[in-house]
Enzyme design. Structure first.
Site, PDB file in Angstrom:
ATOM      1  N   SER A 124      10.103  11.641 -13.372  1.00 26.21           N
ATOM      2  CA  SER A 124       8.847  12.238 -13.920  1.00 26.21           C
ATOM      3  C   SER A 124       8.823  13.795 -13.960  1.00 26.21           C
ATOM      4  CB  SER A 124       7.774  12.006 -12.675  1.00 26.21           C
ATOM      5  OG  SER A 124       6.651  12.487 -12.939  1.00 26.21           O
ATOM      6  N   TYR A 149       4.760  10.933  -3.181  1.00 23.18           N
ATOM      7  CA  TYR A 149       5.390  10.263  -4.537  1.00 23.18           C
ATOM      8  C   TYR A 149       6.339  11.013  -5.581  1.00 23.18           C
ATOM      9  CZ  TYR A 149       5.022   9.184  -9.373  1.00 23.18           C
ATOM     10  OH  TYR A 149       5.492   8.856 -10.932  1.00 23.18           O
ATOM     11  N   LYS A 153      10.804  10.701  -6.419  1.00 24.37           N
ATOM     12  CA  LYS A 153      11.417  10.804  -7.682  1.00 24.37           C
ATOM     13  C   LYS A 153      12.609  11.757  -7.578  1.00 24.37           C
ATOM     14  CE  LYS A 153       9.005   7.719  -9.830  1.00 24.37           C
ATOM     15  NZ  LYS A 153       9.648   6.329 -10.345  1.00 24.37           N
TER      16      LYS A 153
END
Ligand code: WQD
Length: 338
Positions: A124, A149, A153
């Protein structure tokens, strides 16, 4: 090529299954339906006219993965399956580290056992934080993540890159997505957020259809042309096609490698611009108000996508208008089916 799609019933996974089929590749889908619905599989069937092999299960369950890999000769994996709600990750970080990082470990073990070399990983643009320059390219420094979150990544990228550095015979690509929006133009598949959507476009379409009374714009006092945040909104079908391009790239390359690519449009649009475009292309008025800033929001980001254009031989084909028409068509179809 037979390609395993984890999270195959999800928003991006379902569109990628359709894209793989169009490219002459065979998808095998897995999903645990933690944030998706079986209707996505019906949608894929309606679009392609085909029923692909599907397994319900969790990517952290190594026995489950072994079963799938024993049943099929898998040539490559596109690993979408992950938890993705930024706010929830702050409240329940363990869930995010277990799901998003844990599944990387099981996947790599199974890839070793079954001699699968190719992996495309869903990363992302969140890894750039508030970038020092825009359009941000892949050489830009990664910033400390704003949420667990986002951190999952960055950690997953590091694990994958370290594995290749250590000499593992793997071909791995991380695709750093900007903001995926829209739906398949058929209206058969699209985004199905559970509960109140946290992402902008599903909130807009749900407001327009009357499921929500009003959209709140999170701040209009940022240092941007109209004061609202700027994002790189990419049509999900263009994003899905980037995965096909990434797989084709691994076929051309000899030997192990790890690489990262930005996948966006290369253009920035403000939140207010997006709303105006939504109103214009769909000829309706949206009920919205200006509210306070949302903590943790990046002010402005959009991607330099020339690396993917050049090396992956991929480019976007759809406009913001297309994406917002398709998102609305999807919401209308959903309403009609209930
Ligand atoms: C976009 C803009 C909001 C809702 C997140 C993740 C990222 C990625 C995509 C995936 C922002 C504004 C939103 C609303 C608003 N990953 N907004 N009112 O935050 O750019 O990115 O989703 O799953 O990793 O961080 O996307 O859609 O939440 O917000 O004004 O009700 O819309 O402030 O400027 P974001 P978003």
């Amino acid at each position: 090529m037979k390609i395993l799609i984890t999270g195959g019933a999800g928003f991006i996974g379902s569109h990628t299954a359709v894209a793989l089929n169009e490219a002459g590749m065979i998808p095998v889908l897995i999903d645990n339906f933690s944030n998706s619905e079986k209707s996505a599989l019906e949608g894929i069937k309606k679009i392609t006219g085909k029923v692909f092999d599907f397994y319900e299960g969790d990517c952290n369950d190594i026995e489950f993965l072994r079963k799938v890999f024993s049943d099929h000769h898998i040539d490559g994996i596109i690993h979408f399956a992950a938890s993705k709600a930024v706010g929830e990750s702050v409240e329940n970080p363990l869930k995010y580290y277990e799901n998003n990082v844990g599944s990387i470990f099981t996947m790599i073990h199974v890839m070793r056992e079954f001699n699968v070399k190719k992996l495309v990983f869903s990363s992302s643009c969140t890894v750039y934080g508030e970038p020092d320059y825009i359009p941000v390219d892949e050489n830009a420094a990664r910033k400390p993540a704003n949420s667990p979150y986002g951190n999952t990544k960055a950690i997953a990228e590091d694990i994958l890159s370290d594995l290749v550095k250590s000499g593992e015979d793997l071909q791995i690509i991380s695709l750093r997505y900007f903001n995926p929006i829209g739906a398949h133009e058929s209206g058969e598949i699209g985004e199905l957020p559970s509960g109140v959507p946290s992402n902008l476009v599903p909130f807009i379409t749900q407001t327009a259809i009357g499921k929500r009374s009003k959209l709140t714009i999170f701040g209009n006092d940022y240092n941007t042309q109209d004061g609202s945040n700027i994002r790189d909104f990419i049509h999900v079908v263009d994003l899905a096609n980037a995965h096909i391009a990434a797989l084709k790239y691994t076929q051309k390359k000899n030997g192990p490698f790890y690489d990262v690519f930005n996948i966006g449009t290369g253009r920035g649009n403000s939140v207010l611009e997006l709303i105006k475009t939504f109103e214009k292309v769909n000829q309706l008025k949206l009920n919205y108000e200006i509210g306070p800033r949302r903590p943790g929001d990046t002010v402005k980001i959009y991607g330099d996508v020339s690396k993917a254009n050049k090396l992956l031989n991929w480019k976007t084909e759809k406009s913001l208008e297309d994406a917002l028409k398709d998102a609305w068509n999807w919401e209308l179809k959903l309403a009609g089916s209930k």
